[in-house]
Design a protein around this motif. Sequence first.
Motif, PDB file in Angstrom:
ATOM      1  N   VAL A   5       0.870  -1.173   0.000  1.00 47.78           N
ATOM      2  CA  VAL A   5       0.000   0.000   0.000  1.00 47.78           C
ATOM      3  C   VAL A   5       0.903   1.218   0.000  1.00 47.78           C
ATOM      4  N   LYS A   6       0.693   2.126  -0.969  1.00 41.76           N
ATOM      5  CA  LYS A   6       1.570   3.292  -1.107  1.00 41.76           C
ATOM      6  C   LYS A   6       0.764   4.576  -1.054  1.00 41.76           C
ATOM      7  N   ASP A   7       1.393   5.638  -0.505  1.00 40.58           N
ATOM      8  CA  ASP A   7       0.740   6.947  -0.450  1.00 40.58           C
ATOM      9  C   ASP A   7       0.899   7.675  -1.783  1.00 40.58           C
ATOM     10  N   SER A   8       0.508   8.936  -1.822  1.00 40.30           N
ATOM     11  CA  SER A   8       0.549   9.705  -3.069  1.00 40.30           C
ATOM     12  C   SER A   8       1.968   9.901  -3.601  1.00 40.30           C
ATOM     13  N   ASN A   9       2.975   9.792  -2.739  1.00 40.53           N
ATOM     14  CA  ASN A   9       4.366   9.966  -3.161  1.00 40.53           C
ATOM     15  C   ASN A   9       5.071   8.643  -3.440  1.00 40.53           C
ATOM     16  N   GLY A  10       4.353   7.529  -3.289  1.00 43.00           N
ATOM     17  CA  GLY A  10       4.961   6.226  -3.530  1.00 43.00           C
ATOM     18  C   GLY A  10       5.629   5.614  -2.318  1.00 43.00           C
ATOM     19  N   THR A  11       5.467   6.222  -1.149  1.00 38.66           N
ATOM     20  CA  THR A  11       6.037   5.697   0.088  1.00 38.66           C
ATOM     21  C   THR A  11       5.142   4.571   0.612  1.00 38.66           C
ATOM     22  N   VAL A  12       5.741   3.462   1.033  1.00 40.80           N
ATOM     23  CA  VAL A  12       4.973   2.317   1.518  1.00 40.80           C
ATOM     24  C   VAL A  12       4.349   2.648   2.872  1.00 40.80           C
ATOM     25  N   LEU A  13       3.059   2.323   3.017  1.00 40.93           N
ATOM     26  CA  LEU A  13       2.330   2.535   4.262  1.00 40.93           C
ATOM     27  C   LEU A  13       2.173   1.213   5.007  1.00 40.93           C
ATOM     28  N   ASN A  14       2.177   1.294   6.348  1.00 41.09           N
ATOM     29  CA  ASN A  14       2.002   0.126   7.201  1.00 41.09           C
ATOM     30  C   ASN A  14       0.919   0.410   8.230  1.00 41.09           C
ATOM     31  N   ASP A  15       0.369  -0.647   8.829  1.00 39.54           N
ATOM     32  CA  ASP A  15      -0.592  -0.464   9.918  1.00 39.54           C
ATOM     33  C   ASP A  15       0.029   0.400  11.005  1.00 39.54           C
ATOM     34  N   GLY A  16      -0.740   1.354  11.527  1.00 41.32           N
ATOM     35  CA  GLY A  16      -0.270   2.195  12.621  1.00 41.32           C
ATOM     36  C   GLY A  16       0.450   3.454  12.188  1.00 41.32           C
ATOM     37  N   ASP A  17       0.693   3.639  10.899  1.00 38.30           N
ATOM     38  CA  ASP A  17       1.369   4.847  10.415  1.00 38.30           C
ATOM     39  C   ASP A  17       0.486   6.079  10.602  1.00 38.30           C
ATOM     40  N   SER A  18       1.121   7.246  10.592  1.00 38.08           N
ATOM     41  CA  SER A  18       0.401   8.516  10.586  1.00 38.08           C
ATOM     42  C   SER A  18       0.507   9.100   9.184  1.00 38.08           C
ATOM     43  N   VAL A  19      -0.607   9.678   8.720  1.00 38.20           N
ATOM     44  CA  VAL A  19      -0.643  10.271   7.389  1.00 38.20           C
ATOM     45  C   VAL A  19      -1.264  11.657   7.469  1.00 38.20           C
ATOM     46  N   GLN A  20      -1.048  12.427   6.417  1.00 37.96           N
ATOM     47  CA  GLN A  20      -1.597  13.775   6.311  1.00 37.96           C
ATOM     48  C   GLN A  20      -2.418  13.861   5.022  1.00 37.96           C
ATOM     49  N   VAL A  21      -3.562  14.545   5.104  1.00 38.86           N
ATOM     50  CA  VAL A  21      -4.420  14.737   3.940  1.00 38.86           C
ATOM     51  C   VAL A  21      -3.804  15.818   3.060  1.00 38.86           C
ATOM     52  N   ILE A  22      -3.706  15.576   1.732  1.00 33.62           N
ATOM     53  CA  ILE A  22      -3.031  16.528   0.852  1.00 33.62           C
ATOM     54  C   ILE A  22      -3.984  17.458   0.111  1.00 33.62           C
ATOM     55  N   LYS A  23      -5.305  17.253   0.250  1.00 36.53           N
ATOM     56  CA  LYS A  23      -6.273  18.191  -0.320  1.00 36.53           C
ATOM     57  C   LYS A  23      -7.567  18.096   0.476  1.00 36.53           C
ATOM     58  N   ASP A  24      -8.375  19.150   0.439  1.00 41.16           N
ATOM     59  CA  ASP A  24      -9.647  19.136   1.148  1.00 41.16           C
ATOM     60  C   ASP A  24     -10.540  18.028   0.588  1.00 41.16           C
ATOM     61  N   LEU A  25     -11.115  17.238   1.486  1.00 38.90           N
ATOM     62  CA  LEU A  25     -11.977  16.135   1.074  1.00 38.90           C
ATOM     63  C   LEU A  25     -13.331  16.243   1.749  1.00 38.90           C
ATOM     64  N   LYS A  26     -14.394  16.208   0.964  1.00 35.47           N
ATOM     65  CA  LYS A  26     -15.744  16.162   1.536  1.00 35.47           C
ATOM     66  C   LYS A  26     -16.025  14.729   1.939  1.00 35.47           C
ATOM     67  N   VAL A  27     -16.615  14.559   3.120  1.00 35.45           N
ATOM     68  CA  VAL A  27     -16.908  13.221   3.628  1.00 35.45           C
ATOM     69  C   VAL A  27     -18.349  12.876   3.287  1.00 35.45           C
ATOM     70  N   LYS A  28     -18.541  11.815   2.512  1.00 38.42           N
ATOM     71  CA  LYS A  28     -19.879  11.399   2.103  1.00 38.42           C
ATOM     72  C   LYS A  28     -20.729  11.078   3.322  1.00 38.42           C
ATOM     73  N   GLY A  29     -21.998  11.480   3.282  1.00 44.23           N
ATOM     74  CA  GLY A  29     -22.920  11.162   4.354  1.00 44.23           C
ATOM     75  C   GLY A  29     -22.878  12.122   5.518  1.00 44.23           C
ATOM     76  N   THR A  30     -21.980  13.100   5.478  1.00 44.50           N
ATOM     77  CA  THR A  30     -21.898  14.104   6.540  1.00 44.50           C
ATOM     78  C   THR A  30     -21.700  15.473   5.898  1.00 44.50           C
TER      79      THR A  30
END
Length: 73
Positions: A5-30
């Motif tokens: 599983v890779k982030d937007s930059n191609g860095t591998v993600l693992n369970d428990g990692d911290s990530v940052q949102v790179i653009k505003d995202l509307k959450v469906k249903g809210t």
Amino acid sequence: MDNEVKDSNGTVLNDGDSVQVIKDLKVKGTSATLKRGTLIKNIRLTHREDEVECNTDKIRGLVLKTCFLKKVG
């Protein structure tokens, strides 16, 4: 899990990692919007390589596309 599983930059993600949102995202249903720069801690990988599960302060059980995330730290 045999797929990486890779982030937007191609860095591998693992369970428990911290990530940052790179653009505003509307959450469906809210009426909530995840703002750019929001820090999300302790992600969980799913069976899909382009999605992760996570919780934020206000929203529980979010599934986010990895193309909108970047690994922190």
